[in-house]
Motif scaffolding. Sequence first.
Motif, PDB file in Angstrom:
ATOM      1  N   GLU A  99     -47.812  -1.611  82.254  1.00 25.61           N
ATOM      2  CA  GLU A  99     -47.343  -2.377  81.087  1.00 25.61           C
ATOM      3  C   GLU A  99     -45.861  -2.095  80.800  1.00 25.61           C
ATOM      4  O   GLU A  99     -45.489  -1.690  79.692  1.00 25.61           O
ATOM      5  CB  GLU A  99     -48.180  -2.032  79.845  1.00 25.61           C
ATOM      6  N   PRO A 100     -44.968  -2.309  81.770  1.00 29.19           N
ATOM      7  CA  PRO A 100     -43.575  -1.864  81.597  1.00 29.19           C
ATOM      8  C   PRO A 100     -42.795  -2.599  80.525  1.00 29.19           C
ATOM      9  O   PRO A 100     -41.810  -2.061  80.023  1.00 29.19           O
ATOM     10  CB  PRO A 100     -42.962  -2.097  82.984  1.00 29.19           C
ATOM     11  N   THR A 101     -43.186  -3.830  80.155  1.00 34.06           N
ATOM     12  CA  THR A 101     -42.369  -4.569  79.188  1.00 34.06           C
ATOM     13  C   THR A 101     -42.781  -4.349  77.739  1.00 34.06           C
ATOM     14  O   THR A 101     -42.139  -4.897  76.841  1.00 34.06           O
ATOM     15  CB  THR A 101     -42.404  -6.090  79.478  1.00 34.06           C
ATOM     16  N   ASN A 102     -43.823  -3.561  77.498  1.00 36.61           N
ATOM     17  CA  ASN A 102     -44.197  -3.284  76.104  1.00 36.61           C
ATOM     18  C   ASN A 102     -43.030  -2.633  75.373  1.00 36.61           C
ATOM     19  O   ASN A 102     -42.453  -1.650  75.844  1.00 36.61           O
ATOM     20  CB  ASN A 102     -45.419  -2.351  76.045  1.00 36.61           C
ATOM     21  N   ASN A 103     -42.678  -3.165  74.211  1.00 34.70           N
ATOM     22  CA  ASN A 103     -41.637  -2.608  73.340  1.00 34.70           C
ATOM     23  C   ASN A 103     -40.233  -2.704  73.923  1.00 34.70           C
ATOM     24  O   ASN A 103     -39.322  -2.039  73.429  1.00 34.70           O
ATOM     25  CB  ASN A 103     -41.939  -1.143  72.989  1.00 34.70           C
TER      26      ASN A 103
ATOM     27  N   LEU B 249     -44.370   6.668  78.591  1.00 38.71           N
ATOM     28  CA  LEU B 249     -42.994   7.087  78.896  1.00 38.71           C
ATOM     29  C   LEU B 249     -42.792   8.577  78.612  1.00 38.71           C
ATOM     30  O   LEU B 249     -41.761   8.987  78.061  1.00 38.71           O
ATOM     31  CB  LEU B 249     -41.973   6.263  78.096  1.00 38.71           C
ATOM     32  N   ASP B 250     -43.762   9.401  78.974  1.00 41.53           N
ATOM     33  CA  ASP B 250     -43.672  10.837  78.698  1.00 41.53           C
ATOM     34  C   ASP B 250     -43.245  11.623  79.932  1.00 41.53           C
ATOM     35  O   ASP B 250     -43.558  12.796  80.082  1.00 41.53           O
ATOM     36  CB  ASP B 250     -45.011  11.365  78.170  1.00 41.53           C
ATOM     37  N   VAL B 251     -42.497  10.966  80.824  1.00 42.49           N
ATOM     38  CA  VAL B 251     -42.061  11.598  82.069  1.00 42.49           C
ATOM     39  C   VAL B 251     -40.889  12.546  81.831  1.00 42.49           C
ATOM     40  O   VAL B 251     -40.758  13.567  82.494  1.00 42.49           O
ATOM     41  CB  VAL B 251     -41.690  10.505  83.103  1.00 42.49           C
ATOM     42  N   LEU B 252     -40.015  12.219  80.863  1.00 45.77           N
ATOM     43  CA  LEU B 252     -38.793  12.994  80.641  1.00 45.77           C
ATOM     44  C   LEU B 252     -39.014  14.123  79.636  1.00 45.77           C
ATOM     45  O   LEU B 252     -39.843  14.016  78.737  1.00 45.77           O
ATOM     46  CB  LEU B 252     -37.674  12.083  80.125  1.00 45.77           C
ATOM     47  N   ASP B 253     -38.218  15.175  79.786  1.00 44.54           N
ATOM     48  CA  ASP B 253     -38.203  16.271  78.811  1.00 44.54           C
ATOM     49  C   ASP B 253     -37.309  15.837  77.651  1.00 44.54           C
ATOM     50  O   ASP B 253     -36.101  15.643  77.840  1.00 44.54           O
ATOM     51  CB  ASP B 253     -37.664  17.547  79.462  1.00 44.54           C
TER      52      ASP B 253
ATOM     53  N   SER C 145     -33.290   5.290  72.209  1.00 46.57           N
ATOM     54  CA  SER C 145     -34.138   4.206  71.702  1.00 46.57           C
ATOM     55  C   SER C 145     -35.203   3.894  72.736  1.00 46.57           C
ATOM     56  O   SER C 145     -35.159   4.384  73.875  1.00 46.57           O
ATOM     57  CB  SER C 145     -33.293   2.962  71.434  1.00 46.57           C
ATOM     58  N   GLY C 146     -36.150   3.028  72.376  1.00 43.25           N
ATOM     59  CA  GLY C 146     -37.220   2.685  73.303  1.00 43.25           C
ATOM     60  C   GLY C 146     -36.709   2.107  74.612  1.00 43.25           C
ATOM     61  O   GLY C 146     -37.125   2.514  75.695  1.00 43.25           O
ATOM     62  N   GLY C 147     -35.769   1.153  74.513  1.00 43.13           N
ATOM     63  CA  GLY C 147     -35.219   0.543  75.715  1.00 43.13           C
ATOM     64  C   GLY C 147     -34.419   1.532  76.545  1.00 43.13           C
ATOM     65  O   GLY C 147     -34.486   1.535  77.780  1.00 43.13           O
ATOM     66  N   GLU C 148     -33.641   2.397  75.886  1.00 43.23           N
ATOM     67  CA  GLU C 148     -32.858   3.399  76.605  1.00 43.23           C
ATOM     68  C   GLU C 148     -33.770   4.411  77.290  1.00 43.23           C
ATOM     69  O   GLU C 148     -33.514   4.834  78.425  1.00 43.23           O
ATOM     70  CB  GLU C 148     -31.926   4.119  75.630  1.00 43.23           C
ATOM     71  N   ARG C 149     -34.833   4.818  76.580  1.00 37.69           N
ATOM     72  CA  ARG C 149     -35.767   5.791  77.161  1.00 37.69           C
ATOM     73  C   ARG C 149     -36.448   5.214  78.398  1.00 37.69           C
ATOM     74  O   ARG C 149     -36.617   5.898  79.411  1.00 37.69           O
ATOM     75  CB  ARG C 149     -36.807   6.217  76.127  1.00 37.69           C
ATOM     76  N   PHE C 150     -36.814   3.941  78.319  1.00 34.02           N
ATOM     77  CA  PHE C 150     -37.424   3.299  79.477  1.00 34.02           C
ATOM     78  C   PHE C 150     -36.433   3.285  80.638  1.00 34.02           C
ATOM     79  O   PHE C 150     -36.787   3.590  81.784  1.00 34.02           O
ATOM     80  CB  PHE C 150     -37.857   1.878  79.124  1.00 34.02           C
TER      81      PHE C 150
END
Length: 541
Positions: A483-487, A410-414, A457-462
Amino acid sequence: MSSTPSTAASLVCTRLTFAWPDGTGVFDDLTWSVGPGRTGLIGLNGAGKSTLLKLLAGELTPASGTAKASGEIGYLPQDVSLDTSLRVDRALGIDAARAALHAIEAGDTAEEHFAAVGDDWDVEERARATLAGLGLDRIGLDRTVGDVSGGESVLLRLAALLLRRPAVLLLDEPTNNLDLRARRGLYAAVEAWRGVLVVVSHDRELLERVDQIADLRGGEVHGYGGNLSAYEEALAVEQEAAERQVRAAGADMKRQQRELAEAQVKLARRARYGQKMYDAKREPRIVMNERRRQAQVSAGKHRQLHADRLEGARERLQEAVAAVRDDDEIRIDLPHTAVPAGRTVLTLRELELRHGVRAELDVHGPERIALIGANGAGKTTLLRTIAGEVPPAAGLVMTHVPVRYLPQRLDVLDPEVSVAGNVAAFAPSATDNEVRARLARFLFRGARADRPAGSLSGGERFRATLAALMLAEPAPQLLMLDEPTNNLDMASVGQLVTALASYRGALLVAGHDLPFLRELGITRWLRIEEGELVRVAEEEV
């Protein structure tokens, strides 16, 4: 796999209070108890599930209150790291007993060897049986941890805990990053457990194997008997009743508002009549003053009675509304992602990855393809090669439509830029109002869209990353997810399924979460095995 838990084992939290160093509160006077059996601890991302497990395991210290177990606690955290140079028997904690046992068998009768073995004369047999029960029978006790995969190292850590036979076992998202074979080994271990087990997970298959669900919400734990399906049925009944209560409370409040208004009209009429009588001076002034005083007292009591009833109705409505869950769903329409059924979106010809994996593949129209295989088989490398992030060792990759790739990291966003700013960077021609209107459909409304991506949070970032990719220009007609559902918590997984239901392009998803993949409506299953990309039937998965 053997275990000898005590039927008297228990885990009890009493008035547990905890806050982070910056003052952010997590729990305030939490009281919760767990007895023997398997408990699935669920809740939204950020609810405090991992924090609660760390408090129970003694990894964190509460500000007040206690967390006590009736016996030894075994704890498997989310992030498992083992020294790769360790031998497997040492990682299992049996190296000393095993060495002493071998020395005794060789004829060395030194007292320290008997002390090291104690009563554990079958330690090797138990270790091998435990490994076999987890699907790790091919791992020898003399090998090193560096010889096993990441998923196998998680199971190795679990095996070490099982060999200790703790009274209480705490597992935090144990199936994250496990392939299907490893997951099935873990499922078997959970089903065989007879002590106190608390597992934090969003894995549906795992949660179908528990005895009860503990739902952590708003700093409180609510218990439901049965597995995940039973919990969902009970919750649906509970929410239906709560919504009925909202409707009844709303109707009651409107009735009280109407009665208060009618009462005020009546009181105003009486006041005008009393003033008219006073002005006409038909009775002695002292009598009229006393009547006016009594009328004012009576009117005040009448007004207060109706005001109290209205306030009570308002409070009942607020309580009823609070009982209804607000797990919003993503609702979007993505017409520009549509691909005609006959159009070719991806072609792989004589492709060979750097890992040595070979692939031939044609993807047409809005296909939904699941990419499965053991950890380390090359799934991520294949997706990155298609995305153009790594070059192939040989062969051709031809994408015929706009492609977007959502990596595990999930390192797509700045992280320094707001959610709205990140999405705007992917859709430069969209106005700020258009960006915010689109983000609102991904549940980033108002000030939430202005938060820095790094604070999510993890879910918000996703969710923000998914919004950026799906709203990008040009619209992606081939979307690849690793693996989109991890975390992700269960509500976030549901939001993801809803969002992808609106996606009209081709979908290529790598993962091990079979219930999630099946919810997506997969049309083709591909597996990487023995260095080849092969098609398999769903029933073979």
